[in-house]
Design an enzyme around this catalytic site. Structure first.
Site, PDB file in Angstrom:
ATOM      1  N   SER A 161       0.859  -1.192   0.000  1.00 16.36           N
ATOM      2  CA  SER A 161       0.000   0.000   0.000  1.00 16.36           C
ATOM      3  C   SER A 161       0.885   1.228   0.000  1.00 16.36           C
ATOM      4  O   SER A 161       2.027   1.186   0.488  1.00 16.36           O
ATOM      5  CB  SER A 161      -0.860  -0.007   1.267  1.00 16.36           C
ATOM      6  OG  SER A 161      -1.396   1.282   1.510  1.00 16.36           O
ATOM      7  N   TYR A 187      -0.367  -0.216  10.556  1.00 14.95           N
ATOM      8  CA  TYR A 187      -0.698  -0.604   9.170  1.00 14.95           C
ATOM      9  C   TYR A 187       0.471  -0.300   8.240  1.00 14.95           C
ATOM     10  O   TYR A 187       0.912  -1.161   7.466  1.00 14.95           O
ATOM     11  CB  TYR A 187      -1.956   0.135   8.709  1.00 14.95           C
ATOM     12  CG  TYR A 187      -2.376  -0.207   7.287  1.00 14.95           C
ATOM     13  CD1 TYR A 187      -2.798  -1.494   6.951  1.00 14.95           C
ATOM     14  CD2 TYR A 187      -2.349   0.759   6.280  1.00 14.95           C
ATOM     15  CE1 TYR A 187      -3.194  -1.797   5.650  1.00 14.95           C
ATOM     16  CE2 TYR A 187      -2.743   0.453   4.986  1.00 14.95           C
ATOM     17  CZ  TYR A 187      -3.165  -0.821   4.674  1.00 14.95           C
ATOM     18  OH  TYR A 187      -3.547  -1.135   3.372  1.00 14.95           O
TER      19      TYR A 187
HETATM   20  N1  LIG Z   1      -8.674  -0.600  -0.899  1.00 15.63           N
HETATM   21  C1  LIG Z   1      -7.640   0.218  -0.949  1.00 15.63           C
HETATM   22  O1  LIG Z   1      -7.793   1.441  -1.156  1.00 15.63           O
HETATM   23  C2  LIG Z   1      -6.257  -0.316  -0.760  1.00 15.63           C
HETATM   24  C3  LIG Z   1      -5.181   0.584  -0.897  1.00 15.63           C
HETATM   25  C4  LIG Z   1      -3.895   0.105  -0.715  1.00 15.63           C
HETATM   26  C5  LIG Z   1      -3.692  -1.235  -0.426  1.00 15.63           C
HETATM   27  N2  LIG Z   1      -4.749  -2.074  -0.286  1.00 15.63           N
HETATM   28  C6  LIG Z   1      -4.478  -3.493   0.025  1.00 15.63           C
HETATM   29  O2  LIG Z   1      -5.204  -4.317  -0.854  1.00 15.63           O
HETATM   30  C7  LIG Z   1      -5.452  -5.577  -0.240  1.00 15.63           C
HETATM   31  C8  LIG Z   1      -6.897  -5.990  -0.480  1.00 15.63           C
HETATM   32  O3  LIG Z   1      -7.727  -5.115   0.273  1.00 15.63           O
HETATM   33  P1  LIG Z   1      -9.193  -4.689  -0.193  1.00 15.63           P
HETATM   34  O4  LIG Z   1      -9.175  -3.226  -0.317  1.00 15.63           O
HETATM   35  O5  LIG Z   1      -9.675  -5.519  -1.307  1.00 15.63           O
HETATM   36  O6  LIG Z   1     -10.006  -4.994   1.159  1.00 15.63           O
HETATM   37  P2  LIG Z   1     -11.043  -6.126   1.551  1.00 15.63           P
HETATM   38  O7  LIG Z   1     -12.169  -6.173   0.602  1.00 15.63           O
HETATM   39  O8  LIG Z   1     -11.320  -5.909   2.986  1.00 15.63           O
HETATM   40  O9  LIG Z   1     -10.193  -7.444   1.343  1.00 15.63           O
HETATM   41  C9  LIG Z   1      -9.239  -7.867   2.264  1.00 15.63           C
HETATM   42  C10 LIG Z   1      -9.365  -9.358   2.427  1.00 15.63           C
HETATM   43  O10 LIG Z   1      -8.425  -9.769   3.429  1.00 15.63           O
HETATM   44  C11 LIG Z   1      -8.945 -10.934   3.996  1.00 15.63           C
HETATM   45  N3  LIG Z   1      -8.462 -11.106   5.357  1.00 15.63           N
HETATM   46  C12 LIG Z   1      -8.498 -10.228   6.388  1.00 15.63           C
HETATM   47  N4  LIG Z   1      -8.011 -10.797   7.498  1.00 15.63           N
HETATM   48  C13 LIG Z   1      -7.651 -12.048   7.154  1.00 15.63           C
HETATM   49  C14 LIG Z   1      -7.094 -13.147   7.854  1.00 15.63           C
HETATM   50  N5  LIG Z   1      -6.819 -13.077   9.166  1.00 15.63           N
HETATM   51  N6  LIG Z   1      -6.851 -14.281   7.177  1.00 15.63           N
HETATM   52  C15 LIG Z   1      -7.143 -14.394   5.868  1.00 15.63           C
HETATM   53  N7  LIG Z   1      -7.681 -13.398   5.162  1.00 15.63           N
HETATM   54  C16 LIG Z   1      -7.933 -12.251   5.795  1.00 15.63           C
HETATM   55  C17 LIG Z   1     -10.456 -10.786   3.992  1.00 15.63           C
HETATM   56  O11 LIG Z   1     -10.929 -12.035   3.593  1.00 15.63           O
HETATM   57  P3  LIG Z   1     -11.959 -12.936   4.417  1.00 15.63           P
HETATM   58  O12 LIG Z   1     -12.747 -12.013   5.327  1.00 15.63           O
HETATM   59  O13 LIG Z   1     -12.759 -13.570   3.337  1.00 15.63           O
HETATM   60  O14 LIG Z   1     -11.098 -13.910   5.153  1.00 15.63           O
HETATM   61  C18 LIG Z   1     -10.738  -9.799   2.882  1.00 15.63           C
HETATM   62  O15 LIG Z   1     -11.382 -10.428   1.794  1.00 15.63           O
HETATM   63  C19 LIG Z   1      -5.050  -5.424   1.226  1.00 15.63           C
HETATM   64  O16 LIG Z   1      -3.792  -6.035   1.434  1.00 15.63           O
HETATM   65  C20 LIG Z   1      -4.933  -3.917   1.406  1.00 15.63           C
HETATM   66  O17 LIG Z   1      -4.013  -3.566   2.404  1.00 15.63           O
HETATM   67  C21 LIG Z   1      -6.024  -1.645  -0.466  1.00 15.63           C
END
Ligand SMILES: NC(=O)c1ccc[n+]([C@@H]2O[C@H](COP(=O)([O-])OP(=O)(O)OC[C@H]3O[C@@H](n4cnc5c(N)ncnc54)[C@H](OP(=O)(O)O)[C@@H]3O)[C@@H](O)[C@H]2O)c1
Length: 321
Positions: A161, A187
């Site tokens: 990120s 984070y």
């Molecule tokens: N959205 C943004 O703006 C953004 C920006 C920069 C980076 N990111 C990164 O992108 C990635 C995806 O995030 P997203 O935005 O798509 O958010 P999201 O929809 O909340 O997806 C994150 C996923 O992580 C999984 N997760 C959380 N805790 C977990 C655990 N203990 N074990 C296994 N799985 C776990 C959850 O899956 P389950 O609940 O199904 O287990 C969830 O589907 C993350 O690494 C985030 O840091 C996102």
């Protein structure tokens, strides 16, 4: 990690994951996407399976992936299945690894949690964001190393990120045991650790034919923001007075947010590319980092010595659990 010549691709920052793989056939490739049941991960799965790959969605609750499985059931071209994985619990990581059979061509370490308000601990006693975002993925990758090697030319892709820019890894107090816990610092540090994970794996596993890269997907409206209260979301300008989420102009759709993951995991354009960090579908510039930094990859996250030190820290953490 070399940054002498920055790699470029023909894709714009707004390209979708499906556009990245247009004309690419991934039939026969077996891949894992952690956190693949929602948000950026789900769109990563859609694009990879849509190009013919066999995807295992690693999720805490496999029923979360029911919709995705139904989309691909019988329709092809790829295959989507789901398996239980809680990255915050090493017993679950071990069970996932033990159940995996056969070569693994790519793993997208995408799962993550952000800004957990109070210091919570995993069953191993690790701070939850570091435990989930970094240490769980470290254990998973290390456990699957032989399966990655067996694929011949595997790719490890770690989703970091832009938040990593503000926080170097704190080797003196990685678990917030002596300093006050701060959700965004935790984070950011976990996301610096994610970049260092790719840097470390790239060097260690090059001889095994395993490439490792990291990326920033950009801003995407997903469940990731679940730990932020309405007041914080309003302050960021992403929640209106009626409680509706607002996509700011620079926000990407989930399908656009998945593009860089898919590029690194499967595009023939980047075959053999390792130890590099991408954003907006291009290799990022190495920058100083700090609170003013808005793009690029911080030098503190690309540092080979820090990557080696962190690798040792993670190995020790795993053996002393
Ligand atoms: N959205 C943004 O703006 C953004 C920006 C920069 C980076 N990111 C990164 O992108 C990635 C995806 O995030 P997203 O935005 O798509 O958010 P999201 O929809 O909340 O997806 C994150 C996923 O992580 C999984 N997760 C959380 N805790 C977990 C655990 N203990 N074990 C296994 N799985 C776990 C959850 O899956 P389950 O609940 O199904 O287990 C969830 O589907 C993350 O690494 C985030 O840091 C996102």
């Amino acid at each position: 990690m070399t940054t002498e010549t920055r790699l470029t691709t023909p894709f714009t920052a707004r390209a979708t994951a499906a556009e990245i793989l247009d004309g690419v056939d991934l039939t026969g490739r077996r891949m894992i996407v952690t956190g693949g049941a929602s948000g950026i991960g789900a769109e990563t799965v859609r694009a990879l399976a849509g190009a013919g790959a066999e995807i295992t969605v690693a999720t805490r609750d496999p029923s979360n992936a029911a919709g995705l499985l139904a989309e691909f059931a019988g329709a092809g071209p790829g295959v989507v299945r789901a398996a239980g994985l809680d990255l915050a619990d090493l017993a679950s990581v071990d069970a996932f690894v033990a159940a995996w059979e056969g070569p693994l061509h790519a793993i997208v370490a995408n799962a993550g949690i952000m800004a957990v308000p109070s210091r919570q601990l995993t069953p191993q006693g690790w701070e939850l964001q570091l435990g989930t975002n970094y240490l769980g993925h470290f254990a998973l990758l290390r456990g699957l190393h032989d399966d990655l090697r067996a694929a011949g030319a595997a790719r490890v892709v770690v989703v970091s990120s832009g938040a990593h820019l503000r926080e170097a890894f704190d080797f003196d107090d990685p678990q917030f045991e002596r300093q006050p816990y701060e959700p965004w610092a935790a984070y950011g540090r976990s996301k610096t650790a994610d970049v260092l994970l790719a840097v470390g794996a790239a060097r260690r596993w090059a001889a095994d034919g395993i490439a490792a890269t990291a990326l920033n997907p950009g801003y995407v409206n997903t469940n990731l923001q679940r730990h932020l209260d309405d007041e914080t979301l309003r302050a960021y300008g992403v929640l209106d007075e009626a409680g509706n989420r607002i996509d700011l102009p620079y926000y990407k759709t989930p399908a656009q947010g998945a593009a860089t993951s898919v590029l690194l995991a499967a595009s023939p354009l980047l075959a053999g590319v390792t130890g590099r960090y991408f954003e907006d579908n291009q290799e990022a510039e190495v920058v100083a980092g700090g609170r003013e930094a808005t793009g690029g990859v911080a030098a503190h996250a690309m540092d080979q010595a820090a990557a080696d030190r962190l690798w040792t820290y993670a190995e020790r953490s795993l053996t002393s659990r």
